[in-house]
Design a protein around this motif. Structure first.
Motif, PDB file in Angstrom:
ATOM      1  N   PRO A 113      -2.696   7.621   3.706  1.00 13.57           N
ATOM      2  CA  PRO A 113      -2.811   9.028   3.297  1.00 13.57           C
ATOM      3  C   PRO A 113      -4.071   9.713   3.806  1.00 13.57           C
ATOM      4  O   PRO A 113      -4.033  10.908   4.152  1.00 13.57           O
ATOM      5  N   ALA A 114      -5.196   8.998   3.887  1.00 17.26           N
ATOM      6  CA  ALA A 114      -6.434   9.620   4.376  1.00 17.26           C
ATOM      7  C   ALA A 114      -6.304   9.998   5.845  1.00 17.26           C
ATOM      8  O   ALA A 114      -6.761  11.075   6.263  1.00 17.26           O
ATOM      9  N   ALA A 117      -4.084  13.067   6.031  1.00 17.51           N
ATOM     10  CA  ALA A 117      -4.801  14.287   5.641  1.00 17.51           C
ATOM     11  C   ALA A 117      -5.653  14.817   6.783  1.00 17.51           C
ATOM     12  O   ALA A 117      -5.739  16.034   7.013  1.00 17.51           O
ATOM     13  N   VAL A 120      -3.572  16.854   9.553  1.00 13.60           N
ATOM     14  CA  VAL A 120      -2.873  18.103   9.233  1.00 13.60           C
ATOM     15  C   VAL A 120      -3.518  19.271   9.968  1.00 13.60           C
ATOM     16  O   VAL A 120      -4.747  19.406  10.006  1.00 13.60           O
ATOM     17  N   ALA A 141       0.846   9.107  -3.245  1.00 11.64           N
ATOM     18  CA  ALA A 141      -0.263   9.788  -2.585  1.00 11.64           C
ATOM     19  C   ALA A 141       0.240  10.729  -1.496  1.00 11.64           C
ATOM     20  O   ALA A 141      -0.258  11.857  -1.357  1.00 11.64           O
ATOM     21  N   LEU A 142       1.203  10.269  -0.709  1.00  8.26           N
ATOM     22  CA  LEU A 142       1.725  11.122   0.369  1.00  8.26           C
ATOM     23  C   LEU A 142       2.471  12.314  -0.193  1.00  8.26           C
ATOM     24  O   LEU A 142       2.391  13.429   0.349  1.00  8.26           O
ATOM     25  N   ALA A 144       1.864  13.774  -3.091  1.00 11.78           N
ATOM     26  CA  ALA A 144       0.858  14.698  -3.617  1.00 11.78           C
ATOM     27  C   ALA A 144       0.176  15.462  -2.495  1.00 11.78           C
ATOM     28  O   ALA A 144      -0.086  16.673  -2.612  1.00 11.78           O
ATOM     29  N   LEU A 145      -0.102  14.773  -1.390  1.00 10.98           N
ATOM     30  CA  LEU A 145      -0.704  15.429  -0.232  1.00 10.98           C
ATOM     31  C   LEU A 145       0.228  16.499   0.320  1.00 10.98           C
ATOM     32  O   LEU A 145      -0.198  17.630   0.609  1.00 10.98           O
ATOM     33  N   ALA A 146       1.497  16.152   0.451  1.00 14.69           N
ATOM     34  CA  ALA A 146       2.466  17.117   0.968  1.00 14.69           C
ATOM     35  C   ALA A 146       2.565  18.333   0.051  1.00 14.69           C
ATOM     36  O   ALA A 146       2.533  19.486   0.510  1.00 14.69           O
ATOM     37  N   GLY A 148       0.345  19.446  -2.051  1.00 15.21           N
ATOM     38  CA  GLY A 148      -0.905  20.201  -2.044  1.00 15.21           C
ATOM     39  C   GLY A 148      -1.110  21.035  -0.802  1.00 15.21           C
ATOM     40  O   GLY A 148      -1.787  22.071  -0.847  1.00 15.21           O
ATOM     41  N   ARG A 149      -0.504  20.603   0.303  1.00 16.29           N
ATOM     42  CA  ARG A 149      -0.656  21.332   1.572  1.00 16.29           C
ATOM     43  C   ARG A 149       0.576  22.174   1.905  1.00 16.29           C
ATOM     44  O   ARG A 149       0.631  22.761   2.988  1.00 16.29           O
TER      45      ARG A 149
END
Length: 364
Positions: A113-114, A117, A120, A141-142, A144-146, A148-149
């Protein structure tokens, strides 16, 4: 090669599969039809908590059509791992979008995930992790990242039939997911793929895209493909699906035996909350020793193995990107997959352990 050679993979086709194919042949209804519809319904109920399941003629077709149905196209970027089979990135490129490669985390070989991030950009539309070797990616985690972005999440679940994370099946997290039904996967239809989605509109576009853009004959609503699954392939898949749970349990038991007895090599780890279905049982051998190790397994012990994958996608001539993905590069140099398939018996497992331990002790 000795007659007792242990292959790295062994498709299991029995009398039930043959009988199912014969029944379709006798019916004369060979193309997409009732067998495909039944296979979709059964796959959905068994593996997808009732999500739509759309059968297609290959896993690559499933990824390609899933991306198109989700609206991916020219000018878009989709973040994918480089450490996977080329079909993942190929499917993105075939839409006219750009695959952007991110690194893996070294424990489970799935997207970090880092690293995602950091990759992106303002053109990124989606993240597409691969549940490599049958271990689910870090979807919490992925996801949540998706979210959030403002990105979409897709799943390449080609190797993950029956895998899960925190009780939720792989293939039910993303806007779409694809399962491969290639002969060496945990179950097969001979050739084929299955695409899952919870979105009615995406499911309808998938069905249109696989059938020349038609829902009704000669009423083409969009430009589509001939990516249909045949009744012949679906008949095989239906039989295999009924056997999948038992085969998965056998793979997991074989993996547990190997992990308990192998010495001198790094064995697979499983994340908390994850169910690993061991499409591959992948060890790590010291850099520079892996290829000699694999050759000795074959030549001295008559045991097959596989390297998945020796060339990361970003270094393939078809993509050729100059980027720094250290965990990907290390894995490509060190991974080796041992037999774990359900055809192994106790004697086979003992032979594999004896061979690996002897080679590890001797330094291959």
């Amino acid at each position: 090669m000795s007659k007792d050679f242990i292959p790295a993979a062994r498709p299991i086709i029995g009398e039930e599969e043959r009988a199912a194919v014969d029944a379709v042949l006798a019916s004369g209804m060979l193309a997409q039809g009732s067998e495909v519809a039944a296979f979709e319904q059964e796959f959905s109920a068994e593996l997808l908590d009732g999500r739509h399941a759309v059968a297609v003629n290959s896993g690559t077709s499933g990824l390609h059509l899933g991306l198109l149905a989700a609206g991916i196209g020219p000018g878009d970027e989709v973040i994918v791992p480089s450490f996977t089979f080329a079909a993942t990135a190929n499917s993105v490129a075939l839409t006219g979008a750009t695959p952007v490669f991110a690194d893996i985390e070294p424990q489970h070989y799935c997207l970090d995930p880092a690293s995602v991030a950091a990759a992106v950009t303002d053109r990124t539309r989606a993240i597409m992790p691969v549940h490599l070797y049958g271990h689910p990616a870090d979807l919490d985690a992925l996801g949540a990242l998706a979210a959030g972005r403002g990105l979409q999440l897709f799943e390449d679940a080609a190797q993950a039939h029956g895998a899960s994370l925190n009780g939720r099946p792989a293939g039910t997290f993303g806007e779409f997911a694809m399962f491969s039904l290639y002969p060496t996967k945990n179950m097969t239809s001979g050739e084929g793929g299955m695409v899952s989605t919870a979105d009615d509109a995406v499911a309808r576009r998938l069905r249109l895209l696989r059938n020349q853009g038609m829902e009704r004959q000669y009423e083409n609503e969009l430009v589509g493909f001939n990516a249909r699954m045949t009744n012949l392939h679906a008949a095989i898949g239906r039989v295999q699906l009924r056997k999948l749970a038992g085969w998965t349990a056998a793979r997991q038991a074989n993996a547990a035996f190997l992990s308990a007895h192998l010495e001198g090599v790094a064995t697979p780890s499983v994340a908390a909350g994850a169910v690993h279905v061991y499409h591959q049982y992948t060890i790590r051998v010291a850099a520079g020793e892996r290829d000699r190790f694999a050759a000795a397994l074959k030549d001295e012990y008559s045991i097959g193995s596989g390297v998945y994958y020796p060339v990361p996608n970003h270094r393939l001539p078809s993509f050729n990107r100059s980027i720094d993905l250290p965990h990907t590069e290390s894995a490509a140099r060190e991974v080796l997959s041992l037999p774990v398939h359900p055809s192994l018996d106790a004697e086979d497992l003992d032979r594999i352990v004896t061979a690996v331990n002897a080679l590890a002790k001797a330094g291959a």
